[in-house]
Design an enzyme around this catalytic site. Structure first.
Site, short mmCIF file in Angstrom:
data_model
loop_
_atom_site.label_atom_id
_atom_site.label_comp_id
_atom_site.label_asym_id
_atom_site.label_seq_id
_atom_site.Cartn_x
_atom_site.Cartn_y
_atom_site.Cartn_z
N LYS A 1 0.57 -0.86 -0.29
CA LYS A 1 -0.50 0.00 0.02
C LYS A 1 1.23 1.03 -0.33
O LYS A 1 0.90 1.90 -0.92
CB LYS A 1 -0.89 -0.01 1.34
CG LYS A 1 -1.98 -1.16 1.33
CD LYS A 1 -2.53 -1.40 2.81
CE LYS A 1 -1.68 -1.13 4.05
NZ LYS A 1 -1.74 -2.19 4.06
N ARG B 1 -9.74 0.72 8.72
CA ARG B 1 -9.88 -0.50 8.69
C ARG B 1 -10.71 -1.75 9.34
O ARG B 1 -10.44 -2.65 9.78
CB ARG B 1 -8.15 -1.02 9.49
CG ARG B 1 -7.24 -0.62 8.71
CD ARG B 1 -5.80 -0.78 9.45
NE ARG B 1 -4.75 -1.18 9.61
CZ ARG B 1 -4.08 -0.67 9.48
NH1 ARG B 1 -3.84 -0.01 8.21
NH2 ARG B 1 -1.84 -1.41 9.19
N ARG C 1 11.46 -5.67 5.20
CA ARG C 1 11.46 -4.27 5.22
C ARG C 1 12.27 -3.49 6.04
O ARG C 1 12.22 -3.46 7.07
CB ARG C 1 10.17 -3.44 4.93
CG ARG C 1 9.54 -2.03 5.22
CD ARG C 1 8.25 -2.40 5.25
NE ARG C 1 7.76 -2.54 6.14
CZ ARG C 1 5.99 -2.38 6.68
NH1 ARG C 1 5.06 -1.63 5.07
NH2 ARG C 1 5.75 -2.72 7.36
N ARG D 1 11.04 -1.26 11.65
CA ARG D 1 9.41 -1.06 11.95
C ARG D 1 9.20 -1.44 13.21
O ARG D 1 9.18 -2.71 13.05
CB ARG D 1 8.41 -0.70 10.88
CG ARG D 1 8.22 0.69 11.16
CD ARG D 1 6.90 0.46 9.98
NE ARG D 1 5.92 -1.03 9.77
CZ ARG D 1 4.97 0.29 9.75
NH1 ARG D 1 4.88 0.58 8.46
NH2 ARG D 1 3.54 -0.68 9.65
N ARG E 1 -0.43 -9.34 13.65
CA ARG E 1 -1.10 -8.24 12.84
C ARG E 1 -1.82 -8.86 11.27
O ARG E 1 -2.86 -8.37 11.14
CB ARG E 1 -0.08 -6.83 12.05
CG ARG E 1 0.81 -6.64 13.03
CD ARG E 1 2.20 -5.59 12.71
NE ARG E 1 1.68 -5.34 11.19
CZ ARG E 1 3.21 -4.47 11.06
NH1 ARG E 1 3.79 -5.06 10.78
NH2 ARG E 1 3.11 -4.24 9.38
#
Ligand code: AP5
Ligand code: MG
Length: 208
Positions: free
Chosen positions: A13, A88, A122, A153, A164
């Protein structure tokens, strides 16, 4: 055009919203980036959000809805925007329906196994939020835009990533049907290289 980017964590996204916003000249509104900035600045919102985000849980609807409501009133939203990571939950989608006219919902689909791999690899820029993947960085440690040292992160640690994904399937995936019924959903295969995903999104938006 007012557009929503929907999809599981790691679907791309942020990667796609950044590219397409540049192309269309409209702002990217990422609730995740806004919440991380609030935490870094130790604002009241940041204090409310931190424990939920660290645990990979959703921040309460009223907190997120309030920051989006405020952001959408800004001048730069008049020509359109991409909402990245909002709504969400069904409650957020209903609240958004009362304050915005959404024309398209881009649903970026990627299988769970690929997502776990992507998220653990990531790295992000702490200044602009731009995502990078370890594979492509080939040892590079700084953001191409800001020169800032890239970080991982906290919620990209393997144990939080699985949580998640569970939260996504329980709370966010129902929005696929919600927006399909409204005739706004554009299905995009997110499991191809990033350039092909960008092309597919632009084609789908043009046909809208
Ligand atoms: P948020 O920051 O929105 O995280 P997320 O939805 O979990 O999504 P990600 O940012 O992890 O993934 P992405 O789809 O943007 O993928 P990316 O482009 O980075 O939210 C974080 C937290 O904030 C939530 O857990 C929650 O606590 C809170 N929050 C935020 N919004 C909320 C809301 N509305 N309500 C309640 N709480 C909220 O790509 C991922 C990786 O894959 C990168 O390394 C990238 O380089 C790579 N990649 C991208 N595309 C490709 C491709 N095509 N092929 C291979 N690799 C790719
Ligand atoms: Mg993101």
């Amino acid at each position: 055009m007012n557009i929503i980017f929907l999809g599981p964590p790691g679907a791309g996204k942020g990667t796609q919203a950044q590219l397409i916003c540049q192309k269309l000249g409209i702002p990217q509104i990422s609730t995740g980036d806004m919440l991380r900035a609030a935490i870094a600045n130790q604002t009241e919102t940041g204090l409310k959000a931190k424990s939920f985000m660290d645990a990979g849980q959703l921040v309460p609807d009223e907190v997120v809805i309030a920051i989006v409501k405020e952001r959408l009133q800004a001048e730069d939203c008049k020509a359109g925007y991409i909402l990245d990571g909002f709504p969400r939950t069904v409650a957020q989608a209903v609240a958004l329906g009362g304050i915005a006219d959404i024309q398209a919902v881009v649903n970026i689909a990627v299988a769970d196994e690929a997502l776990v791999k992507r998220l653990s690899g990531r790295r992000v820029c702490p200044v602009c939020g731009a995502p990078y993947s370890v594979e492509r960085l080939a040892g590079q440690t700084q953001c191409a835009v800001d020169g800032a040292t890239l970080i991982q992160r906290d919620d990209d640690k393997p144990e939080t990533v699985l949580g998640r994904l569970t939260v996504y399937h329980q709370k966010t995936a129902p929005l696929i049907d919600f927006y399909r019924k409204e005739g706004k959903l554009l299905d995009i295969d997110g499991d191809q290289d990033a350039q092909a995903v960008t092309a597919a999104i632009l084609t789908a938006l043009e046909a809208k």
